[in-house]
Design a protein around this motif. Structure first.
Motif, PDB file in Angstrom:
ATOM      1  N   SER A   1       0.860  -1.183   0.000  1.00 24.96           N
ATOM      2  CA  SER A   1       0.000   0.000   0.000  1.00 24.96           C
ATOM      3  C   SER A   1       0.895   1.231   0.000  1.00 24.96           C
ATOM      4  O   SER A   1       2.094   1.145   0.297  1.00 24.96           O
ATOM      5  N   GLN A   2       0.297   2.369  -0.300  1.00 21.40           N
ATOM      6  CA  GLN A   2       1.076   3.605  -0.245  1.00 21.40           C
ATOM      7  C   GLN A   2       1.608   3.851   1.161  1.00 21.40           C
ATOM      8  O   GLN A   2       2.740   4.292   1.339  1.00 21.40           O
ATOM      9  N   LYS A   3       0.798   3.524   2.150  1.00 19.21           N
ATOM     10  CA  LYS A   3       1.209   3.737   3.540  1.00 19.21           C
ATOM     11  C   LYS A   3       2.408   2.867   3.895  1.00 19.21           C
ATOM     12  O   LYS A   3       3.388   3.352   4.460  1.00 19.21           O
ATOM     13  N   ASP A   4       2.349   1.590   3.550  1.00 22.87           N
ATOM     14  CA  ASP A   4       3.463   0.691   3.860  1.00 22.87           C
ATOM     15  C   ASP A   4       4.729   1.098   3.113  1.00 22.87           C
ATOM     16  O   ASP A   4       5.829   1.095   3.669  1.00 22.87           O
ATOM     17  N   PHE A   5       4.563   1.438   1.850  1.00 20.64           N
ATOM     18  CA  PHE A   5       5.700   1.832   1.020  1.00 20.64           C
ATOM     19  C   PHE A   5       6.343   3.110   1.568  1.00 20.64           C
ATOM     20  O   PHE A   5       7.563   3.197   1.694  1.00 20.64           O
ATOM     21  N   SER A   6       5.517   4.094   1.905  1.00 18.46           N
ATOM     22  CA  SER A   6       6.055   5.354   2.437  1.00 18.46           C
ATOM     23  C   SER A   6       6.740   5.126   3.785  1.00 18.46           C
ATOM     24  O   SER A   6       7.791   5.716   4.048  1.00 18.46           O
ATOM     25  N   ASN A   7       6.169   4.253   4.616  1.00 19.95           N
ATOM     26  CA  ASN A   7       6.804   3.940   5.899  1.00 19.95           C
ATOM     27  C   ASN A   7       8.165   3.285   5.683  1.00 19.95           C
ATOM     28  O   ASN A   7       9.123   3.600   6.388  1.00 19.95           O
ATOM     29  N   GLN A   8       8.232   2.380   4.730  1.00 16.44           N
ATOM     30  CA  GLN A   8       9.488   1.698   4.462  1.00 16.44           C
ATOM     31  C   GLN A   8      10.565   2.685   3.977  1.00 16.44           C
ATOM     32  O   GLN A   8      11.737   2.527   4.283  1.00 16.44           O
ATOM     33  N   LEU A   9      10.141   3.694   3.242  1.00 16.69           N
ATOM     34  CA  LEU A   9      11.082   4.698   2.745  1.00 16.69           C
ATOM     35  C   LEU A   9      11.301   5.850   3.729  1.00 16.69           C
ATOM     36  O   LEU A   9      12.083   6.757   3.467  1.00 16.69           O
ATOM     37  N   ASN A  10      10.564   5.806   4.834  1.00 18.31           N
ATOM     38  CA  ASN A  10      10.675   6.844   5.861  1.00 18.31           C
ATOM     39  C   ASN A  10      10.305   8.231   5.322  1.00 18.31           C
ATOM     40  O   ASN A  10      10.979   9.231   5.593  1.00 18.31           O
ATOM     41  N   ILE A  11       9.222   8.239   4.524  1.00 22.15           N
ATOM     42  CA  ILE A  11       8.664   9.502   4.030  1.00 22.15           C
ATOM     43  C   ILE A  11       7.178   9.507   4.383  1.00 22.15           C
ATOM     44  O   ILE A  11       6.603   8.458   4.668  1.00 22.15           O
ATOM     45  N   SER A  12       6.567  10.657   4.324  1.00 23.45           N
ATOM     46  CA  SER A  12       5.139  10.733   4.666  1.00 23.45           C
ATOM     47  C   SER A  12       4.296  10.150   3.527  1.00 23.45           C
ATOM     48  O   SER A  12       4.730  10.115   2.365  1.00 23.45           O
ATOM     49  N   LEU A  13       3.124   9.715   3.875  1.00 17.00           N
ATOM     50  CA  LEU A  13       2.177   9.200   2.883  1.00 17.00           C
ATOM     51  C   LEU A  13       1.890  10.278   1.839  1.00 17.00           C
ATOM     52  O   LEU A  13       1.872   9.997   0.639  1.00 17.00           O
ATOM     53  N   ARG A  14       1.674  11.496   2.278  1.00 21.15           N
ATOM     54  CA  ARG A  14       1.369  12.600   1.366  1.00 21.15           C
ATOM     55  C   ARG A  14       2.522  12.855   0.384  1.00 21.15           C
ATOM     56  O   ARG A  14       2.304  13.117  -0.792  1.00 21.15           O
ATOM     57  N   THR A  15       3.748  12.743   0.889  1.00 23.99           N
ATOM     58  CA  THR A  15       4.920  12.928   0.022  1.00 23.99           C
ATOM     59  C   THR A  15       4.941  11.857  -1.066  1.00 23.99           C
ATOM     60  O   THR A  15       5.143  12.160  -2.245  1.00 23.99           O
ATOM     61  N   LEU A  16       4.712  10.610  -0.670  1.00 25.57           N
ATOM     62  CA  LEU A  16       4.673   9.530  -1.660  1.00 25.57           C
ATOM     63  C   LEU A  16       3.572   9.782  -2.686  1.00 25.57           C
ATOM     64  O   LEU A  16       3.781   9.598  -3.889  1.00 25.57           O
ATOM     65  N   GLN A  17       2.421  10.217  -2.221  1.00 27.13           N
ATOM     66  CA  GLN A  17       1.320  10.497  -3.151  1.00 27.13           C
ATOM     67  C   GLN A  17       1.705  11.572  -4.161  1.00 27.13           C
ATOM     68  O   GLN A  17       1.399  11.452  -5.340  1.00 27.13           O
ATOM     69  N   THR A  18       2.397  12.609  -3.707  1.00 28.81           N
ATOM     70  CA  THR A  18       2.806  13.662  -4.651  1.00 28.81           C
ATOM     71  C   THR A  18       3.850  13.128  -5.633  1.00 28.81           C
ATOM     72  O   THR A  18       3.835  13.497  -6.809  1.00 28.81           O
ATOM     73  N   TYR A  19       4.731  12.231  -5.170  1.00 32.84           N
ATOM     74  CA  TYR A  19       5.709  11.621  -6.087  1.00 32.84           C
ATOM     75  C   TYR A  19       4.989  10.801  -7.151  1.00 32.84           C
ATOM     76  O   TYR A  19       5.268  10.927  -8.339  1.00 32.84           O
ATOM     77  N   GLU A  20       4.068   9.947  -6.712  1.00 29.66           N
ATOM     78  CA  GLU A  20       3.365   9.059  -7.641  1.00 29.66           C
ATOM     79  C   GLU A  20       2.493   9.831  -8.624  1.00 29.66           C
ATOM     80  O   GLU A  20       2.279   9.390  -9.744  1.00 29.66           O
ATOM     81  N   GLN A  21       1.983  10.975  -8.214  1.00 29.04           N
ATOM     82  CA  GLN A  21       1.150  11.790  -9.098  1.00 29.04           C
ATOM     83  C   GLN A  21       1.990  12.700  -9.992  1.00 29.04           C
ATOM     84  O   GLN A  21       1.453  13.385 -10.861  1.00 29.04           O
ATOM     85  N   GLY A  22       3.289  12.712  -9.776  1.00 28.84           N
ATOM     86  CA  GLY A  22       4.166  13.558 -10.578  1.00 28.84           C
ATOM     87  C   GLY A  22       4.017  15.034 -10.272  1.00 28.84           C
ATOM     88  O   GLY A  22       4.302  15.877 -11.107  1.00 28.84           O
ATOM     89  N   LYS A  23       3.564  15.350  -9.076  1.00 30.35           N
ATOM     90  CA  LYS A  23       3.320  16.748  -8.699  1.00 30.35           C
ATOM     91  C   LYS A  23       4.507  17.353  -7.951  1.00 30.35           C
ATOM     92  O   LYS A  23       4.335  18.109  -7.011  1.00 30.35           O
ATOM     93  N   VAL A  24       5.702  16.981  -8.378  1.00 29.46           N
ATOM     94  CA  VAL A  24       6.903  17.510  -7.743  1.00 29.46           C
ATOM     95  C   VAL A  24       7.866  17.990  -8.824  1.00 29.46           C
ATOM     96  O   VAL A  24       7.819  17.541  -9.955  1.00 29.46           O
ATOM     97  N   GLU A  25       8.709  18.919  -8.430  1.00 31.78           N
ATOM     98  CA  GLU A  25       9.750  19.390  -9.344  1.00 31.78           C
ATOM     99  C   GLU A  25      11.061  18.688  -9.076  1.00 31.78           C
ATOM    100  O   GLU A  25      11.981  18.737  -9.887  1.00 31.78           O
ATOM    101  N   ALA A  26      11.171  18.033  -7.923  1.00 35.48           N
ATOM    102  CA  ALA A  26      12.397  17.335  -7.558  1.00 35.48           C
ATOM    103  C   ALA A  26      12.068  16.258  -6.529  1.00 35.48           C
ATOM    104  O   ALA A  26      11.080  16.360  -5.810  1.00 35.48           O
ATOM    105  N   ILE A  27      12.919  15.252  -6.500  1.00 32.15           N
ATOM    106  CA  ILE A  27      12.791  14.181  -5.512  1.00 32.15           C
ATOM    107  C   ILE A  27      14.126  14.099  -4.782  1.00 32.15           C
ATOM    108  O   ILE A  27      15.176  14.084  -5.429  1.00 32.15           O
ATOM    109  N   PRO A  28      14.108  14.060  -3.444  1.00 29.51           N
ATOM    110  CA  PRO A  28      15.377  13.992  -2.718  1.00 29.51           C
ATOM    111  C   PRO A  28      16.203  12.781  -3.144  1.00 29.51           C
ATOM    112  O   PRO A  28      15.679  11.675  -3.327  1.00 29.51           O
ATOM    113  N   TYR A  29      17.485  13.025  -3.307  1.00 34.37           N
ATOM    114  CA  TYR A  29      18.409  11.965  -3.687  1.00 34.37           C
ATOM    115  C   TYR A  29      18.307  10.788  -2.726  1.00 34.37           C
ATOM    116  O   TYR A  29      18.304   9.629  -3.144  1.00 34.37           O
TER     117      TYR A  29
END
Length: 123
Positions: free
Chosen positions: A31-59
Motif C-alpha cells: 500500500s502507499q502507507k506501507d511503502f512510504s513507511n518503508q522509505l521513511n517519508i510521509s504518505l502525502r509525500t509519496l502520493q505527490t511523487y506518484e502523481q508527478g506533482k513535484v519538481e524534484a525528488i530527494p536523492y
C-alpha cells in the motif's frame, strides 16, 4: 552530491520516474502507507511523487528505493535495462561473455587465415 540536495536535472523526466516509483510499489504489493513507511517519508509525500506533482525528488529517497527494492538506478532514471539490479548485472555479464567469445572466434578465424596462407606458400 549531498544526500539532502534534491535531484533536479532537466534530462530526467520526473513524471516517468514517478510512474516507475508507483510501479515498484505495485509489483511489491504494498500500500502507499506501507511503502512510504518503508522509505521513511510521509504518505502525502509519496502520493505527490506518484502523481508527478513535484519538481524534484530527494536523492536519499531515490537511493533508498534503489537499495531497499533492489532496483536498477539506470532503469529508475531512464527506463533502460532491466528493473532489477541483479538482472542488469546478469545481462551485463552475459554481454561481456558474448563479447569475449566473439573476440576468441575472431582470433581463431585470424589464426586459420594465417595457417591457410602459410600452407599455400609452402605448396
Amino acid at each position: 552530491m549531498s544526500e539532502n540536495k534534491l535531484l533536479k536535472y532537466p534530462e530526467l523526466d520526473l513524471n516517468k520516474i514517478s510512474d516507475r516509483i508507483k510501479y515498484i510499489r505495485l509489483i511489491n504489493k504494498q500500500s502507499q502507507k506501507d511503502f512510504s513507511n518503508q522509505l521513511n517519508i510521509s504518505l502525502r509525500t509519496l502520493q505527490t511523487y506518484e502523481q508527478g506533482k513535484v519538481e524534484a525528488i530527494p536523492y536519499q529517497t531515490l537511493k533508498d528505493i534503489v537499495e531497499q527494492f533492489n532496483i536498477s538506478l539506470e532503469w529508475l532514471f531512464f527506463c533502460n535495462g532491466e528493473v532489477s539490479r541483479e538482472e542488469n548485472e546478469t545481462n551485463s555479464a552475459a554481454t561481456d561473455a558474448d563479447q569475449r567469445l566473439k573476440n576468441i572466434e575472431n582470433k581463431v578465424d585470424s589464426l586459420l587465415e594465417m595457417f591457410d596462407q602459410v600452407f599455400k606458400i609452402e605448396k
